[in-house]
Structure formats: C-alpha cells, structure tokens
Scaffold this active site. Sequence first.
Site, PDB file in Angstrom:
ATOM      1  N   PHE A 216       0.820  -1.206   0.000  1.00  0.00           N
ATOM      2  CA  PHE A 216       0.000   0.000   0.000  1.00  0.00           C
ATOM      3  C   PHE A 216       0.859   1.265   0.000  1.00  0.00           C
ATOM      4  O   PHE A 216       2.043   1.232   0.329  1.00  0.00           O
ATOM      5  CB  PHE A 216      -0.955  -0.007   1.202  1.00  0.00           C
ATOM      6  CG  PHE A 216      -0.273  -0.009   2.557  1.00  0.00           C
ATOM      7  CD1 PHE A 216       0.335   1.125   3.070  1.00  0.00           C
ATOM      8  CD2 PHE A 216      -0.275  -1.163   3.334  1.00  0.00           C
ATOM      9  CE1 PHE A 216       0.940   1.137   4.309  1.00  0.00           C
ATOM     10  CE2 PHE A 216       0.325  -1.170   4.586  1.00  0.00           C
ATOM     11  CZ  PHE A 216       0.939  -0.017   5.070  1.00  0.00           C
TER      12      PHE A 216
ATOM     13  N   SER B 293       5.796   2.695  10.500  1.00  0.00           N
ATOM     14  CA  SER B 293       6.043   1.398   9.857  1.00  0.00           C
ATOM     15  C   SER B 293       4.832   0.868   9.108  1.00  0.00           C
ATOM     16  O   SER B 293       3.717   0.836   9.638  1.00  0.00           O
ATOM     17  CB  SER B 293       6.468   0.383  10.929  1.00  0.00           C
ATOM     18  OG  SER B 293       6.428  -0.932  10.432  1.00  0.00           O
ATOM     19  N   LYS B 294       5.056   0.425   7.868  1.00  0.00           N
ATOM     20  CA  LYS B 294       3.986  -0.220   7.105  1.00  0.00           C
ATOM     21  C   LYS B 294       3.487  -1.472   7.817  1.00  0.00           C
ATOM     22  O   LYS B 294       2.301  -1.803   7.781  1.00  0.00           O
ATOM     23  CB  LYS B 294       4.500  -0.609   5.714  1.00  0.00           C
ATOM     24  CG  LYS B 294       4.412   0.477   4.664  1.00  0.00           C
ATOM     25  CD  LYS B 294       4.707  -0.093   3.295  1.00  0.00           C
ATOM     26  CE  LYS B 294       4.420   0.920   2.211  1.00  0.00           C
ATOM     27  NZ  LYS B 294       4.591   0.351   0.857  1.00  0.00           N
ATOM     28  N   ARG B 295       4.393  -2.173   8.464  1.00  0.00           N
ATOM     29  CA  ARG B 295       4.057  -3.450   9.087  1.00  0.00           C
ATOM     30  C   ARG B 295       3.338  -3.262  10.422  1.00  0.00           C
ATOM     31  O   ARG B 295       2.440  -4.024  10.759  1.00  0.00           O
ATOM     32  CB  ARG B 295       5.338  -4.273   9.280  1.00  0.00           C
ATOM     33  CG  ARG B 295       5.112  -5.667   9.859  1.00  0.00           C
ATOM     34  CD  ARG B 295       6.397  -6.472   9.817  1.00  0.00           C
ATOM     35  NE  ARG B 295       7.480  -5.811  10.529  1.00  0.00           N
ATOM     36  CZ  ARG B 295       7.698  -5.931  11.838  1.00  0.00           C
ATOM     37  NH1 ARG B 295       6.888  -6.670  12.578  1.00  0.00           N
ATOM     38  NH2 ARG B 295       8.711  -5.326  12.411  1.00  0.00           N
ATOM     39  N   LYS B 296       3.722  -2.251  11.196  1.00  0.00           N
ATOM     40  CA  LYS B 296       3.206  -2.107  12.557  1.00  0.00           C
ATOM     41  C   LYS B 296       2.075  -1.104  12.708  1.00  0.00           C
ATOM     42  O   LYS B 296       1.246  -1.237  13.610  1.00  0.00           O
ATOM     43  CB  LYS B 296       4.344  -1.688  13.498  1.00  0.00           C
ATOM     44  CG  LYS B 296       5.482  -2.676  13.628  1.00  0.00           C
ATOM     45  CD  LYS B 296       6.548  -2.115  14.574  1.00  0.00           C
ATOM     46  CE  LYS B 296       7.709  -3.067  14.739  1.00  0.00           C
ATOM     47  NZ  LYS B 296       8.751  -2.501  15.642  1.00  0.00           N
TER      48      LYS B 296
END
Length: 541
Positions: free
Chosen positions: A43, A289-292
């Site tokens: 994204f 963060s994209k992940r968090k």
Amino acid sequence: MEILDRLIPSHVTPAAQWEQRFPARPLAEGAEVTRFAPSPTGFVHVGGILVALIAQSVAVSSGGVFILRVEDTDQSRYVEGAVEQLGRSLEYFGIIPDESVGSGAYGPYVQSERAGIYDSFVRVLLEQDSAYPCFCTSEELAELTARQQAAKAPSGYWGPWAACRSLTEQDVVARLDVGTPFVIRFRATSGDGEVRRVKFSDRVRGDIEMDDNRNDVVVRKTMGLPTYHLAHAVDDHLMRVTTVVRADEWLSSVPLHLQLFDALGFDAPQYAHIAPIVIMDGKSKRKLSKRKDPQANVDWYAESGYPVEGILCYLRGLANARLQDEPWQQVLSESLRLEECSNSGQLLDLAKLASICREVIADLPVEQSADRLLAWAQRRDPELAVQLAEDRHALLRVLSIEQTQPDRPRKDLATWGEFREKYGFLIPAAFTLVTDPADARFDPLDVELVRQMAAVVADGYKHDLDGREWFEQVRTAALSLGFSASVGEYKREPERFRGPLKVAANVIRVLLTGSTRSPDLYEASRVLGATEVFRRLASLA
C-alpha cells in the site's frame, strides 16, 4: 565484440537513438522537472504522499513538470492491486501528475515496459568496461559474506572479494557456452578497496561528505530486468528530471548513483532527501512502519473520514514548519520549499491532525458537509448512509447545529467517521432508548430522583418554545425537585439542595442524546421534533 553480443545482443536500439527520441525539454530557465516514483510492493505509505506533495509543488511553482513513474523492476515483491491503490490515493489527495501512465511524451512510465531502453545503456557500460558479467550463485555469494565476516572485512562485492571482476574472456566464454546464468555488475570506480570520500550537495541537507561507493552492484538481473540503481539513472536522465525528491533511506546510495551518472555520461540531477515521518514508541521515536502502524496506510485516513484538506494541510505543515500556524486555506495555497524541509524525522501527531480537520469541517458550507458525509458513509457505513439519505432536510439541520454564529462555529467533528457517535442520536432509527434509571450515565443521582426529573419534564413538556423558554422548563422542573439554581449556590449551602442544576439537566441530556456530552440540547430538540423528544423523555415511565 562476440562476448558483448552474447551478453546484450547488438540489435538493441543504440543509446544515441533514445537521446534523440527524448530530447531536452523546452522549458524556461529555472523550471524544475520532478517525479514521484513508487514501487508497487504494497500500500501507499503516507510518507510517500508527503514526498509526492513536495515534488509536485517544486515543479508547479517553478513552471516545470511533475511526473509519475511506476518502478516495478522488482517483480518478486509486486503486490496485486498496488498500482490501482496508488492511482486511487493520488486522486484522493488531488496529486495529479503532468505525465504518467497513458499520457506524456517521455514514456513508457512503467519500468517493466522499458527493458529495451535499459539494455541499450547496459551495453554502453559493457562496451567501455564499466560493467561485467557475474556468474556467482546465491550459495557462492552467501559463502563470500561469511568469509568477509570471519575476516572482519567490509561486506559487499568489491575488490579482492569480487570473484568475477577479473574473469578473462576465455572464462566468460566457457561459462556462456554451458549456459551458466549471469547478472551484469557495475564496475565501481573505487572498487579496488581503497576508502575514498565523495562530496555532493543536497537540496534539503546541504553539503554532504561520505564514503564513496566501492561495491560492484548488480545493474541487470538474470531475467533481464534492471535493478533500481540503473533504471532510475536512465529514466531520470531520459525523462530530463532535474530534481530527485525522495525518502532519505536512499541517501546512502547517492555515491553509487553519482558513479552511474558519470559512467553513462549523464548530468546528475539535484537530490533532495526528505526525512521520514516518525511516531512515539514508548519514550523513543521510530519510523512510521507499514508493518506495525495502520496510520502508515493512506487508505486509513480515507476510511476514518478525515477531510482531505485537513490531511493535506497537516502534511504540508510537516514539510515546511512555517505553515503550521497558518489558516488551513492559506496553507493549501502556499508553495513548498525544499530548503525549508527538516532533515530530521517529523513526528506524526494525530491530535494536531484532528485539530486541523475540525477547523476544516467547521468552515465547510453545510450543504457541502452533507455531501461529503454521505459520500463517506456510502463507502464505509452503508446503514448510516441509508438513514441519512431518507431525510436530507433533517441531515442539514443536524449539521447546522451550533453553526449559526460565524465567530464560534461548532468544532467537534474531526472525521466523518465520528458523526455516528456524536450525532447518531439524532437519527431515531439508530437510537437506543435509555430505559434504566440506574444507568451509570445518570450518576450521582439515585434511581428515584432520576425518575422524578424525567417525569416532571415529560408531564409538562412544551416543544414550540424559543431557546430560553425551552431551557426554563428544565430549570423549573429541577428547582421543584430541590436542586440549586447554580453551582455557586449549591457550594455555599450544599445541605439545602439535592445537587446543582447541571446534574438535574444531565438527566434530560442523557435521555435525549444517550450521552453526558452533546451539542446544544435545544437545537437537537428542533431536529428530533416534538414526538421523538417526548418518546425519549417518557422512556423511564
């Protein structure tokens, strides 16, 4: 020449023809050509939108050109739907490029469609011995890394650690004859292992000096596509980009990129490396963060219902601090300046974003607010959309509550997503009657006193009154039950009263709105109408 033709066939288009096809742009002196070049590997990060805003503003304010380029050479990380989300996000934020996929004379604007162009310039590098084939397997490269770690040597493919750097022609031919897969590596100009320094100027960070690149990086992969390093150099040159605005994670790659530009005979663009957006994690800061972090995804802001003007205003304030205290309308009209961008991480402050968005929504005409709210609800809360669409007149009255005083408009909505919580009580079909006199929202009154207050107001309730008269009937009911007329009076003689007026009035507030905090009760009663107000007042009977 035979080896060269086997590495990159001679029938590729000569590099000179690409130079002719994409000539220098006929722009006025000082006009800047910038680009936003995301990879479709997930994204769109809100930090990418910040970079795009800056790059677009630099181009527009100078009378230049702003380009959108999709950098998809890393096919292994391609995420289905990422390109579509990119287009949707840019449209949502009003970031419309002058050139992009499907429009523009300097395309294609998708890197996977430009393989033939890159091969032309890889051949140039091979011809001048600025590149060479490498046949090392992944296992051999892993072993190389292990040996470097054991020897406490700098990691990378360089100097004495570059096994294929000095292969003879016979070695190369022998490997090609048996079909050994290969990549093409750039021959670093400081790849002999000696530590050299390089100086360059950054439009955000000023003059920088750092270690020069010594790694012989891959510029063409086994499957024929280029790596980012070569592709961006070729594309920025042929698209005649003058200023590369990008995230500061690429700052360490500048020495390599300068070597590539020099080896290809290109004039290097100016670089401007933008600091990342950071958040607080405990007592320390870290990159968003994209992940968090869900708020890294630009879709999160649209789904939450933040007005786009508020998000843009906030991001532009992160880019140039001078804009942070200006009215939001002015912020959106100002040009962003690279030289005013901070070189340290910019803290994401959702409270500040909400404050700006409240100002935006408060300033919108009521009709426009209704259209925006309905559009958001149709996408994110279909049930609410149906309820709102049934009576647009009522919706306009809801949004007009406490908006009659231009100097003090209501500023309680930061997102369209908050409407149901804060104003859903005005939709009868969505409202749950308060039927328990022991409900905690009535604290600190006892059950019997709650019943009495509701009953007295309901018994004598008159709807068609002006604001002062309407509140007077609530006040009269409270006084008849032994409540004080004011907080001050109660504090002076607490033993005389059952509580201050506001505690008694809270009973009516909770019955009508379901909350201890609400917009102006009189205005709310006008929207609800006499029948609905009485139904709610009588809910404890």
